[in-house]
Design an enzyme around this catalytic site. Structure first.
Site, PDB file in Angstrom:
ATOM      1  N   GLU A 243       0.838  -1.196   0.000  1.00 42.47           N
ATOM      2  CA  GLU A 243       0.000   0.000   0.000  1.00 42.47           C
ATOM      3  C   GLU A 243       0.877   1.250   0.000  1.00 42.47           C
ATOM      4  OE1 GLU A 243      -2.502   0.015   3.419  1.00 42.47           O
ATOM      5  OE2 GLU A 243      -3.333  -1.995   3.037  1.00 42.47           O
TER       6      GLU A 243
ATOM      7  N   TYR B 259       0.789   5.395   1.366  1.00 38.12           N
ATOM      8  CA  TYR B 259       0.112   6.422   2.151  1.00 38.12           C
ATOM      9  C   TYR B 259       0.057   7.693   1.308  1.00 38.12           C
ATOM     10  CZ  TYR B 259       1.278   3.461   6.196  1.00 38.12           C
ATOM     11  OH  TYR B 259       1.404   2.426   7.083  1.00 38.12           O
TER      12      TYR B 259
ATOM     13  N   VAL C 225      -0.341   6.067   9.397  1.00 35.47           N
ATOM     14  CA  VAL C 225       0.066   4.667   9.472  1.00 35.47           C
ATOM     15  C   VAL C 225      -1.170   3.789   9.345  1.00 35.47           C
ATOM     16  CG1 VAL C 225      -0.153   4.476  11.981  1.00 35.47           C
ATOM     17  CG2 VAL C 225       1.498   3.029  10.779  1.00 35.47           C
ATOM     18  N   HIS C 226      -0.980   2.593   8.811  1.00 31.51           N
ATOM     19  CA  HIS C 226      -2.018   1.568   8.750  1.00 31.51           C
ATOM     20  C   HIS C 226      -1.467   0.335   9.445  1.00 31.51           C
ATOM     21  CE1 HIS C 226      -4.899  -1.070   6.100  1.00 31.51           C
ATOM     22  NE2 HIS C 226      -5.213  -1.096   7.388  1.00 31.51           N
ATOM     23  N   ILE C 227      -1.941   0.096  10.665  1.00 27.22           N
ATOM     24  CA  ILE C 227      -1.462  -1.050  11.439  1.00 27.22           C
ATOM     25  C   ILE C 227      -1.994  -2.343  10.818  1.00 27.22           C
ATOM     26  CG2 ILE C 227      -1.550  -2.187  13.694  1.00 27.22           C
ATOM     27  CD1 ILE C 227       0.193   0.358  13.592  1.00 27.22           C
TER      28      ILE C 227
END
Length: 345
Positions: free
Chosen positions: A88, A90, A138-140
């Protein structure tokens, strides 16, 4: 209307609306309605985006929001991030009349390899007041359990300190999809550094039932007393279009955006196509095994007054899997409870 909390004026004003949104798989060939995404995004002056799948999709969204708003917008994106073939980007997207990029766009150099997708950050300025702010997103990783998410959550404490070194003296905002509710004990290391979540009520993930939102996973973390947050909330976008959750998840996203407003800015939701926007209510938020009332617990499948009372008596609960300790809740019934999307994870 939208559910809002108000704080007293603090140190720094911005007079802009700052949002964060996981726009599910933005850029895949998935019939995404960019016009609807742009309508929602146009409520913001600055938007942090998670789950951008390619930069061409960001360009398309920027063009669509310029058409929608009649204004110039700008954007920037990280390179593709991830440990596997699934990756991905951001992104940051902002209204040129309200915000400008200042400096320091960088993907975190993660020497500990704690993050599957390293956070991305940059410093921006409010054109309306000159206020600087550092935005990090952020994407955890969701994983198969909460336990798999906690190492990244705990690593955010080190990242938070790193942001202070990279953007000294600048208010920091950590925006994203954290896949963990803000009340979880896993946030303790970040909280010890003075960080607090902007959103503490409601939920942001769209349940399968219209009007039901399952989990409060999306948020904006900040340090109290560093920036003038006047409003905060969740944009329940299906109601802007008068569509059900199944359709909303298919053509827009399975997450609703969160926002804060700085200074005198405000967010006024604009329904389209006969949509009727209602205030965010607690009735549609998820059921927390450790905090919900006995009455609220009875919303769960196979949980009547007696089992609800037992759940309250047997607190605290570490995981929903432990509900099989309750008489009559076998594994089949537990599966129905977990699949209902009513439980907070």
């Amino acid at each position: 209307m939208i559910a809002l909390l108000t704080m007293s004026p603090l140190v720094a004003k911005g007079d802009i609306v700052i949002c964060s949104w996981n726009i599910q798989n933005l850029g895949w060939n998935n019939d995404k309605r960019f016009d609807k995404v742009a309508h929602v995004a146009n409520h913001c002056d600055f938007l942090a985006i998670q789950e951008l799948m390619n930069e061409a999709a960001l360009e398309r969204l920027e063009q669509k929001i310029e058409t929608t708003s009649g204004e110039a917008w700008s954007s920037m994106a990280s390179h593709a991030l991830g440990r596997s073939t699934y990756r991905e980007h951001y992104a940051f997207l902002w209204r040129d009349s309200a915000v400008e990029y200042d400096s320091g766009a960088v993907v975190f150099i993660d020497h500990r390899d704690a993050f599957a997708r390293e956070p991305y950050s940059a410093q921006f300025l409010s054109r309306r007041t000159g206020q600087a702010f550092a935005a990090a997103t952020v994407h955890i990783t969701y994983g198969s359990s909460i336990g798999e998410r906690l190492p990244e959550i705990e690593a955010l404490a080190d990242y938070w300190q790193w942001l202070e070194e990279v953007y000294p003296g600048t208010p920091r905002l950590l925006l994203g999809d954290f896949n963990l509710r803000p009340q979880h004990a896993g946030w303790a290391p970040l909280r010890e550094l003075g960080a607090i979540p902007a959103i503490t009520e409601g939920a942001t993930t769209l349940g399968l039932t219209d009007g039901h939102y399952a989990n409060l996973y999306d948020n904006i973390w900040k340090v109290s007393g560093t920036i003038d947050v006047s409003e905060r909330g969740i944009v329940r976008f299906p109601e802007l279009f008068g569509i059900g959750h199944e359709r909303a998840r298919d053509v827009v996203s399975d997450h609703a955006p969160v926002f804060i407003t700085l200074g005198s800015a405000t967010l006024a939701p604009t329904p389209l196509n006969g949509g009727t926007y209602r205030p965010t209510g607690t009735a549609s938020s998820c059921v927390d095994l450790n905090t919900a009332s006995a009455e609220r617990l009875t919303a769960l499948p196979h949980v009547g007054p007696a089992r609800a009372a037992a759940i309250v008596e047997m607190r605290p609960w570490e995981a929903s899997d432990d509900l099989t300790r309750i008489s009559g809740l076998n594994h089949a019934r537990l599966a129905e409870i977990q699949e209902s999307a009513l439980l907070c994870e």
